[in-house]
Structure formats: structure tokens, C-alpha cells
Scaffold this active site. Structure first.
Site, PDB file in Angstrom:
ATOM      1  N   ASP A  88       0.793  -1.227   0.000  1.00 53.12           N
ATOM      2  CA  ASP A  88       0.000   0.000   0.000  1.00 53.12           C
ATOM      3  C   ASP A  88       0.829   1.283   0.000  1.00 53.12           C
ATOM      4  O   ASP A  88       0.294   2.365   0.249  1.00 53.12           O
ATOM      5  CB  ASP A  88      -0.953   0.002   1.205  1.00 53.12           C
ATOM      6  CG  ASP A  88      -2.097  -0.988   1.018  1.00 53.12           C
ATOM      7  OD1 ASP A  88      -2.587  -1.105  -0.124  1.00 53.12           O
ATOM      8  OD2 ASP A  88      -2.487  -1.650   2.002  1.00 53.12           O
ATOM      9  N   ASP A 146      -7.040  -3.882  -5.832  1.00 52.00           N
ATOM     10  CA  ASP A 146      -6.700  -2.574  -5.253  1.00 52.00           C
ATOM     11  C   ASP A 146      -5.256  -2.151  -5.584  1.00 52.00           C
ATOM     12  O   ASP A 146      -4.928  -0.976  -5.674  1.00 52.00           O
ATOM     13  CB  ASP A 146      -6.829  -2.586  -3.718  1.00 52.00           C
ATOM     14  CG  ASP A 146      -7.969  -3.422  -3.188  1.00 52.00           C
ATOM     15  OD1 ASP A 146      -8.348  -4.412  -3.846  1.00 52.00           O
ATOM     16  OD2 ASP A 146      -8.478  -3.117  -2.106  1.00 52.00           O
TER      17      ASP A 146
HETATM   18  N1  GLY Z   1      -7.768  -1.381  -0.253  1.00 49.88           N
HETATM   19  C1  GLY Z   1      -8.720  -1.877   0.644  1.00 49.88           C
HETATM   20  C2  GLY Z   1     -10.136  -1.521   0.331  1.00 49.88           C
HETATM   21  O1  GLY Z   1     -10.484  -1.039  -0.735  1.00 49.88           O
HETATM   22  O2  GLY Z   1     -10.954  -1.744   1.199  1.00 49.88           O
END
Ligand code: GLY
Length: 369
Positions: A88, A146
Site C-alpha cells: 500500500d 486494489d
Molecule cells: N484497499 C482496501 C479496500 O479497498 O478496502
């Protein structure tokens, strides 16, 4: 509503948000009446959004107090730049330091983003051709949709350093995700688990969506935004074609108010929770895509405007002095986990402000023509 009035109201509400931001390393992550205010430390993927929103508020208002707050809350995050246990880093650093550098040009910000990019590419496995998402769980090599959002920082790092290694990782990850996450109808699953020895997918499934075959709304939004961005950074028409295909699914399946329910296949629609964060992401990406597809410019702008009209309305936008200063109501983080259902989320506000900024830039550029 007049844009000046809207920005003035957002400014007042976000000033209230700022009161909840401590001097410590944390920033607000979410708010609901049931759970109260939850915070994000630099260990959480959402910690870059509040400083990012403050940078956008600075751009939208020109007020120096936002620059001061954005700077303070950006610098809080530096300790995360060497974290090799997360994919992330793009969310964390590009929303905070990325906007800081774009707006101020200060070299120290740039150096931190390059270090974070250096850390992120360590999670790339060349057999799989992707960056690993999670280090926990029962999977061999999980990659979630994501993760395409984290590629923007890598494209930037190659441009700024002249070293193509970051971009090569980003392109490989985008291509492998396109091949394995997506279905014929333009929707994607949440997670693909890969065999590390062969690089082949073992299992395709969901984590935050309804089921393995469903279209989890924020996952569709991450993928859409991600491939629009990949086209911007590469001018590869495969990405443009793909982004248009995802847009078709999203727009063909949009509810009347244009804000998706938490999963496009949720069985109880229209009585299911909404996900305003997905709506904000989609609006922002539609504004960008509108400039790449002349035949659809009007349609994409109109759809993005409709999303923002909903988000600006009292149905989705919190009244000043409520919601702990978060701008939007009605986002859903993880419905199957019964976490963050119908709450305020910091990333919904970030992409909402970004979409508003993009909308204003488009309207201003049309005025000049
Ligand atoms: N990246 C985690 C979510 O979208 O909840």
C-alpha cells in the site's frame, strides 16, 4: 449549488475534521455513530488520505492553514517508507507526499517518494509478474485488484529518476492483473492467488465482495481508476480500451443516483448499503477518461457530474459540524466482515475532493475555449 458556496461549506466541515487530528502519528480513518472515530497510524493503508485531502483543500481554497496542516500530516508518515510488509505504499505516499511534491516542488518530498518506490518494487516477483499484496492469510501469492492503484507512484518514480525499473514493474503488474483478474463482461474478482513456482493463477476469489463471482463495487472502481491512470502513463491503447470496457459495465449498471451499492450483485438491491467511496473514485476516473475519448467526452463528463451532484446533496454530504468533520456519509469498507458498513471513510473524502478539483479544471478549460 454554486461552486463557491460548496467549497466554502466543505472548507468549514473539513476545518472541523482537522480538530480531530492529533499531534501524534495518527490520522482519522473512519467515523460512524456505532464505532466512533477510528484512527490510522502509518501502519494502515489509509494514513495518506487525510494529508492528501488537506493538499486538495489547499488547492481548492488557496488558504494557507491547509498548507500548514497538510505539511504537518504528510511529514508524520515518513517512517512508513521502508516498510516492506505492505503493497500500500502508493496509497500512503503518493496521496500525501505525491501531492506535496506536485504542489510545492520541495526536494525532500521527492526523495521520500523515491525511497518508498524502491521499497515497493521489492515486493515484485518476476515469475508471477506482479507485486504481492498481503503477507497474511492462507494464500501462496495473493494479488488484490486494489494494488493497481499503487502503480501510479512507480510510473512517477521512473519519470523522475530516469530509471525504468519502477515502470517495468508497474506495466508487468498491470498486464498480469488484466489477464487474470478480469472477466468477459469487464468486471473483476477481488483476489487472485498465484502459484509462486509457475506464476499461474491457482484461485480467483473475493475478500470484501459478495462472492467469488460477484462485482465488488470498490474493486471495480479501483480497477477502473487504475487502468485510466495506466493509459495516461503509457499511452498504450490496450489500457484505454480496457478502461472504456470497465466504464461501460459501471455505467450500464449504475443505480438511479449513480452511487454504487457495495456490490453490483448484492441480493437485496435497492435495500443494500451504498459505497460512496466507489462513487467518488468512479467520478474522478471518468473526468480523466473523458479527455482521452473524444467520442465519449460528453457522456463521461455528464455521468461524473451526476455522481458529484449526488455526493454534493444532503443524502451523501454530511451537515457541517456533524460526522466528525468527514465530508461524506454512506461508504462501505468490508460488508462480509461486518466492518465499516455505511460509515464515513477518509478515502471517500479524498477521491471526492479530487473529483471536484478535476470537474472544476474541466469547466474552467471549457470556459477559456
Ligand atoms: N484497499 C482496501 C479496500 O479497498 O478496502
Amino acid at each position: 449549488m454554486d461552486k463557491g458556496q460548496l467549497i466554502s461549506e466543505l472548507n468549514s466541515q473539513f476545518a472541523y475534521f482537522l480538530k480531530s487530528v492529533p499531534e501524534t502519528r495518527e490520522v482519522p480513518h473512519s467515523y460512524s455513530e456505532a464505532q466512533g472515530l477510528l484512527m490510522a497510524s502509518p501502519n494502515l493503508w489509509t494514513c495518506g488520505f487525510p494529508p492528501g485531502s488537506m493538499w486538495y483543500m489547499y488547492e481548492l481554497t488557496g488558504a494557507k492553514n491547509w498548507k500548514k496542516a497538510a505539511t504537518f500530516n504528510t511529514l508524520k508518515l515518513e517512517e512508513a517508507k521502508n516498510r516492506t510488509n505492505t503493497h500500500d505504499l502508493g496509497f500512503i505516499f503518493f496521496c500525501s507526499y505525491g501531492n506535496a511534491y506536485r504542489i510545492t516542488g520541495i526536494e525532500e518530498y521527492k526523495n521520500v517518494i523515491i525511497e518508498a518506490s524502491e521499497t515497493l518494487v521489492k515486493r515484485f516477483n518476476s515469475t508471477v509478474g506482479s507485486i504481492r499484496s498481503w503477507d497474511w492469510g492462507k494464500w501462496q501469492y495473493p494479488v488484490i485488484i486494489d494494488n493497481v492503484m499503487n502503480l501510479e507512484m512507480l510510473f512517477w518514480a521512473s519519470k523522475i529518476t530516469g530509471d525504468s525499473k519502477y515502470k517495468d514493474v508497474a506495466i508487468s503488474h498491470a498486464d498480469v492483473t488484466m489477464a487474470n483478474h478480469y472477466r468477459q463482461d469487464g468486471t473483476c474478482c477481488h483476489l487472485v492467488d498465484y502459484d509462486i513456482s509457475t506464476g499461474k493463477p491457482i484461485k480467483k476469489q473475493t475478500y470484501q465482495g459478495l462472492n467469488d463471482e460477484s462485482a465488488w463495487a470498490r474493486g471495480q472502481a479501483w480497477g477502473f481508476y487504475g487502468y485510466v491512470m495506466c493509459y495516461r502513463e503509457t499511452r498504450n491503447n490496450n489500457y484505454l480500451h480496457f478502461a472504456n470496457k470497465i466504464a461501460s459495465y459501471i455505467l450500464d449498471n449504475a443505480p438511479r443516483d449513480m452511487i454504487p451499492f457495495w456490490d453490483y450483485d448484492a441480493p437485496g438491491i435497492p435495500n443494500e448499503p451504498k459505497d460512496a467511496s466507489a462513487g467518488a473514485l468512479i467520478a474522478s476516473a471518468l473526468y480523466e477518461l473523458s479527455s482521452y475519448v473524444p467520442a465519449k467526452t460528453k457522456c463521461y463528463i455528464r455521468s461524473a457530474d451526476q455522481i458529484l451532484d449526488s455526493l454534493n446533496s444532503e443524502k451523501y454530504r454530511a451537515e457541517i459540524g456533524t460526522n466528525k468533520g468527514f465530508l461524506l456519509l454512506h461508504s462501505t469498507g468490508n460488508k462480509p466482515g461486518n466492518k465499516e458498513v455505511d460509515v464515513a471513510l477518509n478515502y471517500a473524502d479524498y477521491y471526492y475532493l479530487e473529483a471536484l478539483k478535476r470537474q472544476m479544471e474541466i469547466k474552467n478549460s471549457h470556459k477559456k475555449i
